[in-house]
Motif scaffolding. Structure first.
Motif, PDB file in Angstrom:
ATOM      1  N   THR A  15       5.928   1.653  -4.435  1.00  0.00           N
ATOM      2  CA  THR A  15       6.285   1.091  -3.128  1.00  0.00           C
ATOM      3  C   THR A  15       5.340   1.602  -2.047  1.00  0.00           C
ATOM      4  N   GLN A  16       4.573   2.657  -2.391  1.00  0.00           N
ATOM      5  CA  GLN A  16       3.586   3.187  -1.454  1.00  0.00           C
ATOM      6  C   GLN A  16       2.383   3.589  -2.288  1.00  0.00           C
ATOM      7  N   ARG A  17       1.185   3.185  -1.874  1.00  0.00           N
ATOM      8  CA  ARG A  17       0.018   3.428  -2.726  1.00  0.00           C
ATOM      9  C   ARG A  17      -0.841   4.556  -2.192  1.00  0.00           C
ATOM     10  N   ARG A  18      -1.302   5.395  -3.131  1.00  0.00           N
ATOM     11  CA  ARG A  18      -2.318   6.401  -2.835  1.00  0.00           C
ATOM     12  C   ARG A  18      -3.635   5.692  -2.509  1.00  0.00           C
ATOM     13  N   ASN A  19      -3.964   4.687  -3.320  1.00  0.00           N
ATOM     14  CA  ASN A  19      -5.168   3.890  -3.083  1.00  0.00           C
ATOM     15  C   ASN A  19      -4.792   2.417  -3.213  1.00  0.00           C
ATOM     16  N   PRO A  20      -4.555   1.751  -2.065  1.00  0.00           N
ATOM     17  CA  PRO A  20      -4.095   0.352  -2.128  1.00  0.00           C
ATOM     18  C   PRO A  20      -5.169  -0.617  -2.614  1.00  0.00           C
ATOM     19  N   ASP A  21      -6.426  -0.162  -2.684  1.00  0.00           N
ATOM     20  CA  ASP A  21      -7.529  -1.085  -2.985  1.00  0.00           C
ATOM     21  C   ASP A  21      -7.882  -1.153  -4.462  1.00  0.00           C
ATOM     22  N   TYR A  22      -7.535  -0.120  -5.216  1.00  0.00           N
ATOM     23  CA  TYR A  22      -7.979  -0.062  -6.605  1.00  0.00           C
ATOM     24  C   TYR A  22      -6.915   0.697  -7.385  1.00  0.00           C
ATOM     25  N   LEU A  23      -6.335   0.034  -8.380  1.00  0.00           N
ATOM     26  CA  LEU A  23      -5.204   0.605  -9.121  1.00  0.00           C
ATOM     27  C   LEU A  23      -5.670   1.441 -10.308  1.00  0.00           C
ATOM     28  N   VAL A  24      -5.421   2.747 -10.249  1.00  0.00           N
ATOM     29  CA  VAL A  24      -5.501   3.591 -11.446  1.00  0.00           C
ATOM     30  C   VAL A  24      -4.065   3.998 -11.728  1.00  0.00           C
ATOM     31  N   TYR A  25      -3.478   3.389 -12.756  1.00  0.00           N
ATOM     32  CA  TYR A  25      -2.031   3.431 -12.929  1.00  0.00           C
ATOM     33  C   TYR A  25      -1.488   4.868 -12.982  1.00  0.00           C
ATOM     34  N   ALA A  26      -2.130   5.738 -13.771  1.00  0.00           N
ATOM     35  CA  ALA A  26      -1.615   7.109 -13.936  1.00  0.00           C
ATOM     36  C   ALA A  26      -1.686   7.886 -12.623  1.00  0.00           C
ATOM     37  N   LEU A  27      -2.725   7.643 -11.835  1.00  0.00           N
ATOM     38  CA  LEU A  27      -2.825   8.360 -10.556  1.00  0.00           C
ATOM     39  C   LEU A  27      -1.742   7.900  -9.590  1.00  0.00           C
ATOM     40  N   GLU A  28      -1.435   6.617  -9.606  1.00  0.00           N
ATOM     41  CA  GLU A  28      -0.364   6.120  -8.737  1.00  0.00           C
ATOM     42  C   GLU A  28       1.005   6.591  -9.230  1.00  0.00           C
ATOM     43  N   GLN A  29       1.153   6.728 -10.560  1.00  0.00           N
ATOM     44  CA  GLN A  29       2.403   7.312 -11.082  1.00  0.00           C
ATOM     45  C   GLN A  29       2.609   8.706 -10.508  1.00  0.00           C
ATOM     46  N   ARG A  30       1.555   9.493 -10.549  1.00  0.00           N
ATOM     47  CA  ARG A  30       1.637  10.879 -10.065  1.00  0.00           C
ATOM     48  C   ARG A  30       2.011  10.890  -8.582  1.00  0.00           C
ATOM     49  N   HIS A  31       1.326  10.045  -7.811  1.00  0.00           N
ATOM     50  CA  HIS A  31       1.602   9.955  -6.372  1.00  0.00           C
ATOM     51  C   HIS A  31       3.031   9.458  -6.136  1.00  0.00           C
ATOM     52  N   GLY A  32       3.420   8.446  -6.869  1.00  0.00           N
ATOM     53  CA  GLY A  32       4.762   7.879  -6.697  1.00  0.00           C
ATOM     54  C   GLY A  32       5.850   8.874  -7.049  1.00  0.00           C
ATOM     55  N   TYR A  33       5.612   9.657  -8.101  1.00  0.00           N
ATOM     56  CA  TYR A  33       6.598  10.669  -8.481  1.00  0.00           C
ATOM     57  C   TYR A  33       6.677  11.766  -7.413  1.00  0.00           C
ATOM     58  N   GLU A  34       5.518  12.211  -6.947  1.00  0.00           N
ATOM     59  CA  GLU A  34       5.499  13.320  -5.980  1.00  0.00           C
ATOM     60  C   GLU A  34       6.098  12.926  -4.630  1.00  0.00           C
ATOM     61  N   THR A  35       5.935  11.660  -4.261  1.00  0.00           N
ATOM     62  CA  THR A  35       6.412  11.214  -2.946  1.00  0.00           C
ATOM     63  C   THR A  35       7.746  10.469  -3.035  1.00  0.00           C
ATOM     64  N   GLY A  36       8.276  10.339  -4.248  1.00  0.00           N
ATOM     65  CA  GLY A  36       9.555   9.631  -4.391  1.00  0.00           C
ATOM     66  C   GLY A  36       9.457   8.160  -4.044  1.00  0.00           C
ATOM     67  N   THR A  37       8.318   7.544  -4.350  1.00  0.00           N
ATOM     68  CA  THR A  37       8.125   6.139  -3.985  1.00  0.00           C
ATOM     69  C   THR A  37       7.910   5.241  -5.207  1.00  0.00           C
ATOM     70  N   LEU A  38       8.350   5.695  -6.379  1.00  0.00           N
ATOM     71  CA  LEU A  38       8.306   4.815  -7.557  1.00  0.00           C
ATOM     72  C   LEU A  38       9.309   3.674  -7.383  1.00  0.00           C
ATOM     73  N   ALA A  39       9.048   2.574  -8.054  1.00  0.00           N
ATOM     74  CA  ALA A  39       9.975   1.430  -8.017  1.00  0.00           C
ATOM     75  C   ALA A  39      11.364   1.894  -8.460  1.00  0.00           C
ATOM     76  N   PRO A  40      12.420   1.309  -7.876  1.00  0.00           N
ATOM     77  CA  PRO A  40      13.789   1.773  -8.168  1.00  0.00           C
ATOM     78  C   PRO A  40      14.158   1.728  -9.649  1.00  0.00           C
ATOM     79  N   ASP A  41      13.679   0.731 -10.389  1.00  0.00           N
ATOM     80  CA  ASP A  41      14.074   0.678 -11.813  1.00  0.00           C
ATOM     81  C   ASP A  41      13.451   1.823 -12.605  1.00  0.00           C
ATOM     82  N   ILE A  42      12.249   2.235 -12.241  1.00  0.00           N
ATOM     83  CA  ILE A  42      11.629   3.395 -12.891  1.00  0.00           C
ATOM     84  C   ILE A  42      12.365   4.673 -12.492  1.00  0.00           C
ATOM     85  N   ALA A  43      12.658   4.810 -11.216  1.00  0.00           N
ATOM     86  CA  ALA A  43      13.347   6.018 -10.736  1.00  0.00           C
ATOM     87  C   ALA A  43      14.703   6.176 -11.431  1.00  0.00           C
ATOM     88  N   ALA A  44      15.398   5.066 -11.647  1.00  0.00           N
ATOM     89  CA  ALA A  44      16.714   5.132 -12.301  1.00  0.00           C
ATOM     90  C   ALA A  44      16.574   5.624 -13.739  1.00  0.00           C
TER      91      ALA A  44
END
Lengths: 235, 235
Positions: free
Chosen positions: A54-83
């Motif tokens: 829901t919030q991107r570390r790098n909105p221009d280029y997707l590196v999935y694992a890096l965004e996972q890390r960012h999403g986990y650390e900032t609590g911004t993963l999609a709700p179905d993943i968080a559940a």
């Protein structure tokens, strides 16, 4: 003990569903708490994509694992993943219950792993295998196969079943630190009589009753590898 | 030659996308016809379910492989599956281009196999391996990995790469009769410089130029097994 069953079958009255129901009843009767992620019933989305953040570390280029890390650390993963992550963190034992499709998981379950085993929490850098993020928890496969037992082995038509399961048991479960118990395998399921299926369910119940006596699978130990993940010389 | 590239990456400007574009250009320049199934761009649905069949053999209980067979024979498979089957039947070489996720295919691609390698056309009964329904066609993996080459091998941290790829190369591709060419593997991709990536692309171009010289992988031959799929005694 807290148990999560991740279940993937597209027929609600299937043999796999009977295995799942049996495990729920058996484990609850033993006094354990059980949650089930019934992926087909949930309409689980298995596609790892930019929509998972829901919030991107790098909105221009997707590196999935890096965004996972960012999403986990900032609590911004999609709700179905968080559940699903909440259930995973709650669980002390995770049972993956599914029919083998093409020597692997059905895509809906493979995508659960792709999306829920997030970098940052489950692994990262040298936090893998016995140092993985889920170390201390146990996991087990409970699977059905079309093939018969004699079709698996070193000279058998489909080769060694433990090697066919290696990408799952070692590459997914062991990699994130899970202690992997020997799998329960139901062979030849589509072709069996009702009585033969009942006998397999009784075997599964017995397997569930002796989980603490089962010897876990062996995986690499990080102490045996150097900082470049090369094997250390024998002492 | 007719070539189908099945491509699965969630970033349109990724290294895998560059591999895909390079293969399209290189193969067309050689005079081949090329089609691409860009699964993310297509929004491909990877979930094998009852919705895949517009007419059911048994509307009350789903046995996916049996409905695949019925759907293929009656021409009632879902349109997205039928469209992929048309490309598969047209193709003489199928290239699977993807990043390894958890020692396997990203779920969107695993689901392409689950749904498109239909029973009846691609396999069935003893029509497997060299008698599989796609015998005579060739296939090849073109994959990227995060790991480095020294992390794969008998004593290496992640084990033998050919064994990690066995469920795909043997269990999926070989099983349906495809002649499987040695894979092209791009190691350590997320961590490489631009120049190092360009060098890998040049290697891939060279690999594509010598497809006819590559020795295919060896799989079981059905003549070596009896009617119960047990190995025949050595002659």
């Amino acid at each position: 003990m807290n148990v999560l069953i991740v279940f993937a079958h597209n027929e609600a009255r299937s043999f796999n569903a009977a295995m799942k129901d049996l495990a729920v009843d058996t484990l609850r009767a033993q006094g354990h708490a059980v949650q089930v992620s019934d992926l087909y019933a949930m309409g689980f989305n298995p596609v790892a994509s930019a929509a998972d953040f829901t919030q991107r570390r790098n909105p221009d280029y997707l590196v999935y694992a890096l965004e996972q890390r960012h999403g986990y650390e900032t609590g911004t993963l999609a709700p179905d993943i968080a559940a699903e992550l909440d259930k995973l963190q709650w669980a002390e034992l995770i049972i993956f219950n599914f029919p083998i499709y093409w020597y692997g998981m059905p895509a809906i379950l493979k995508g659960w792993v792709d999306r829920v085993f997030v970098s940052g929490l489950c692994y990262g850098g040298r936090r893998i295998y016995d140092r993985g993020g889920l170390a201390g928890k146990r996991a087990m496969l409970a699977i059905s196969l079309g093939g018969q037992e004699h079709m698996f082995g070193p000279d058998a038509i489909h080769g060694e079943l433990d090697l066919l399961l290696r990408p799952i048991q070692r590459g997914m479960l062991g990699y994130v630190g899970l202690t992997v118990l020997p799998p329960f395998i139901a062979y030849h399921v589509p072709y069996l009589s009702h009585d033969a299926r009942q006998a397999i369910l009784a075997d599964y119940q017995a397997h569930l009753a002796r989980l603490d006596q089962l010897e876990p699978l062996a995986f690499p130990r990080m102490d045996d590898y150097d900082e470049h993940l090369r094997p250390k010389p024998a002492p």
